[in-house]
Motif scaffolding. Structure first.
Motif, PDB file in Angstrom:
ATOM      1  N   PRO A  73       0.834  -1.201   0.000  1.00 45.53           N
ATOM      2  CA  PRO A  73       0.000   0.000   0.000  1.00 45.53           C
ATOM      3  C   PRO A  73       0.868   1.250   0.000  1.00 45.53           C
ATOM      4  O   PRO A  73       2.079   1.170   0.242  1.00 45.53           O
ATOM      5  N   ALA A  74       0.227   2.393  -0.214  1.00 46.55           N
ATOM      6  CA  ALA A  74       0.989   3.616  -0.404  1.00 46.55           C
ATOM      7  C   ALA A  74       0.496   4.771   0.451  1.00 46.55           C
ATOM      8  O   ALA A  74       0.817   5.931   0.166  1.00 46.55           O
ATOM      9  N   GLY A  75      -0.310   4.488   1.460  1.00 54.35           N
ATOM     10  CA  GLY A  75      -0.809   5.562   2.313  1.00 54.35           C
ATOM     11  C   GLY A  75      -1.769   6.485   1.597  1.00 54.35           C
ATOM     12  O   GLY A  75      -1.910   7.648   1.976  1.00 54.35           O
ATOM     13  N   TYR A  76      -2.421   5.970   0.550  1.00 53.76           N
ATOM     14  CA  TYR A  76      -3.319   6.787  -0.277  1.00 53.76           C
ATOM     15  C   TYR A  76      -2.618   8.074  -0.717  1.00 53.76           C
ATOM     16  O   TYR A  76      -3.147   9.173  -0.585  1.00 53.76           O
ATOM     17  N   THR A  77      -1.402   7.910  -1.243  1.00 54.79           N
ATOM     18  CA  THR A  77      -0.642   9.080  -1.682  1.00 54.79           C
ATOM     19  C   THR A  77      -1.356   9.808  -2.806  1.00 54.79           C
ATOM     20  O   THR A  77      -2.085   9.217  -3.612  1.00 54.79           O
ATOM     21  N   ASN A  78      -1.097  11.106  -2.860  1.00 55.84           N
ATOM     22  CA  ASN A  78      -1.621  11.951  -3.927  1.00 55.84           C
ATOM     23  C   ASN A  78      -0.441  12.573  -4.669  1.00 55.84           C
ATOM     24  O   ASN A  78       0.192  11.935  -5.480  1.00 55.84           O
ATOM     25  N   GLY A  79      -0.109  13.836  -4.379  1.00 58.19           N
ATOM     26  CA  GLY A  79       0.921  14.535  -5.127  1.00 58.19           C
ATOM     27  C   GLY A  79       2.341  14.158  -4.709  1.00 58.19           C
ATOM     28  O   GLY A  79       2.595  13.766  -3.570  1.00 58.19           O
ATOM     29  N   HIS A  80       3.261  14.308  -5.670  1.00 49.94           N
ATOM     30  CA  HIS A  80       4.675  14.018  -5.450  1.00 49.94           C
ATOM     31  C   HIS A  80       5.540  15.088  -6.098  1.00 49.94           C
ATOM     32  O   HIS A  80       5.123  15.759  -7.051  1.00 49.94           O
ATOM     33  N   THR A  81       6.769  15.200  -5.606  1.00 55.58           N
ATOM     34  CA  THR A  81       7.791  16.000  -6.273  1.00 55.58           C
ATOM     35  C   THR A  81       9.140  15.431  -5.857  1.00 55.58           C
ATOM     36  O   THR A  81       9.218  14.456  -5.106  1.00 55.58           O
ATOM     37  N   LEU A  82      10.234  16.034  -6.350  1.00 51.50           N
ATOM     38  CA  LEU A  82      11.585  15.651  -5.951  1.00 51.50           C
ATOM     39  C   LEU A  82      12.249  16.828  -5.258  1.00 51.50           C
ATOM     40  O   LEU A  82      11.998  17.984  -5.600  1.00 51.50           O
ATOM     41  N   ASP A  83      13.119  16.528  -4.292  1.00 56.91           N
ATOM     42  CA  ASP A  83      13.883  17.600  -3.671  1.00 56.91           C
ATOM     43  C   ASP A  83      15.212  17.772  -4.387  1.00 56.91           C
ATOM     44  O   ASP A  83      15.466  17.132  -5.420  1.00 56.91           O
ATOM     45  N   ALA A  84      16.078  18.633  -3.855  1.00 59.72           N
ATOM     46  CA  ALA A  84      17.342  18.956  -4.529  1.00 59.72           C
ATOM     47  C   ALA A  84      18.281  17.758  -4.608  1.00 59.72           C
ATOM     48  O   ALA A  84      19.196  17.740  -5.446  1.00 59.72           O
ATOM     49  N   GLN A  85      18.078  16.751  -3.761  1.00 56.79           N
ATOM     50  CA  GLN A  85      18.898  15.538  -3.803  1.00 56.79           C
ATOM     51  C   GLN A  85      18.243  14.435  -4.627  1.00 56.79           C
ATOM     52  O   GLN A  85      18.734  13.298  -4.641  1.00 56.79           O
ATOM     53  N   GLY A  86      17.147  14.758  -5.284  1.00 61.63           N
ATOM     54  CA  GLY A  86      16.468  13.774  -6.105  1.00 61.63           C
ATOM     55  C   GLY A  86      15.638  12.779  -5.320  1.00 61.63           C
ATOM     56  O   GLY A  86      15.241  11.741  -5.856  1.00 61.63           O
ATOM     57  N   ARG A  87      15.352  13.097  -4.053  1.00 63.66           N
ATOM     58  CA  ARG A  87      14.533  12.197  -3.232  1.00 63.66           C
ATOM     59  C   ARG A  87      13.054  12.506  -3.436  1.00 63.66           C
ATOM     60  O   ARG A  87      12.667  13.655  -3.629  1.00 63.66           O
ATOM     61  N   LEU A  88      12.239  11.478  -3.352  1.00 66.46           N
ATOM     62  CA  LEU A  88      10.807  11.598  -3.596  1.00 66.46           C
ATOM     63  C   LEU A  88      10.114  12.190  -2.371  1.00 66.46           C
ATOM     64  O   LEU A  88      10.238  11.676  -1.259  1.00 66.46           O
ATOM     65  N   ILE A  89       9.376  13.280  -2.585  1.00 67.47           N
ATOM     66  CA  ILE A  89       8.557  13.900  -1.556  1.00 67.47           C
ATOM     67  C   ILE A  89       7.107  13.600  -1.903  1.00 67.47           C
ATOM     68  O   ILE A  89       6.666  13.858  -3.027  1.00 67.47           O
ATOM     69  N   SER A  90       6.351  13.067  -0.929  1.00 73.57           N
ATOM     70  CA  SER A  90       5.001  12.592  -1.212  1.00 73.57           C
ATOM     71  C   SER A  90       4.000  13.100  -0.195  1.00 73.57           C
ATOM     72  O   SER A  90       4.307  13.242   0.988  1.00 73.57           O
ATOM     73  N   CYS A  91       2.780  13.346  -0.676  1.00 69.78           N
ATOM     74  CA  CYS A  91       1.648  13.693   0.184  1.00 69.78           C
ATOM     75  C   CYS A  91       0.819  12.437   0.405  1.00 69.78           C
ATOM     76  O   CYS A  91       0.254  11.896  -0.554  1.00 69.78           O
TER      77      CYS A  91
END
Length: 301
Positions: A73-91
């Motif tokens: 499962p994914a925690g019912y994620t919605n939006g995503h982006t990447l930070d300056a280190q290329g790591r995934l930021i998720s809502c």
């Protein structure tokens, strides 16, 4: 073989005349309940997006065209982006938090509460070049069990927040929205564009050095349902998801062009090695078209 449909690029203003690209739009995947939050990961040359009601994240490989699960499962994620280190930021709407996926695959919570109270259901997120993380928090994920878990709001408002990259402090930057949704910075990061889906408009704020906002005038009204996710290209044009596809606006708020799709569009992102692929999540499907314009340079570039 990948299914394609004719590309319907509609010019409404001379400022859209230079926009062109493929004559057909590819449907790279079909089979979601509600596709959302696409993010392109250049280090792996793949696209990740959320299929919210099915509580999963999917991954499309650019080199093979294959689609498979990224997180379930994914925690019912919605939006995503990447930070300056290329790591995934998720809502994560289900877990009511904003997270970061580390390079080893572990997950770090960035923000889960404001003044001790749980967020409603973080929706979309952007990272500024100073490392600060800005996100919207409407109540879609707690209004039913379809996109999260039904619950009462602990905060009692749908707001926009900023998480400090050093202290981790989370503070409200805008509190006069009904349903804040997609958001994006201008190319110089001196303005922040934020969608209010319930009010069917796009607002623009001035961003100050101390991380506060002022202004907030309505820049554009949606003429096809309501706005959802937004992105900018490298000329400063604003591309917004609507119920008939993607609308393109000049920085002054003039609707200058459209890219029509057969499904209600939720979000979009520019990707590919040249940032000239436009990926669009739309209801059950994910669409892609190569354009002759590039997306704005992201925080990790």
């Amino acid at each position: 073989m990948t299914e394609t449909i004719p590309a319907e690029l509609e010019e409404l203003d001379d400022r859209f005349a230079a926009v062109g690209g493929d004559e057909r739009v590819e449907r790279i995947y079909q089979g979601c309940r509600w596709a959302e939050g696409p993010v392109y990961v250049p280090a792996g040359r793949y696209l990740v997006w959320s299929d919210i009601p099915n509580d999963r994240m999917l991954r499309w490989d650019e080199l093979t065209g294959n689609v498979g699960p990224f997180r379930v499962p994914a925690g019912y994620t919605n939006g995503h982006t990447l930070d300056a280190q290329g790591r995934l930021i998720s809502c994560e709407q289900g877990d009511r938090r904003v997270t970061r996926t580390e390079h080893d695959g572990s997950i770090t919570t960035i923000a889960a509460r404001w003044q001790g109270r749980r967020f409603n259901s973080p929706n979309d997120v952007v990272v500024r070049s100073d490392g600060s993380i800005w996100f919207t928090d409407p109540s879609y994920g707690i209004s039913s069990d379809y996109e999260g878990h039904r619950a009462e709001s602990e905060i009692g408002a749908d707001q926009v927040y900023r998480a400090d990259p050093v202290t981790g402090e989370v503070r409200v930057v805008a509190d006069d929205f009904e349903r804040p949704n997609g958001l994006a910075f201008s190319l110089d990061e001196k303005r922040l564009y934020v969608v209010d889906t319930r009010r069917k408009h796009l607002r623009v704020f001035d961003v100050h050095d101390d991380g506060t906002l002022s202004g907030g005038k309505v820049l554009a009204e949606c003429t096809a349902g309501s706005f959802d996710g937004i992105r900018l290209d490298d000329t400063g044009r604003i591309w917004a998801a609507t119920h008939e596809g993607v609308h393109c606006f000049a920085p002054d708020g003039t609707l200058i062009g459209k890219l029509k799709l057969p499904e209600k569009t939720s979000n979009l992102v520019f990707g590919g090695l040249k940032r000239n692929w436009l990926f669009m999540t739309a209801s059950t499907s994910v669409y892609a078209i190569m354009l002759n314009v590039r997306g704005a340079r992201p925080a990790y570039a």
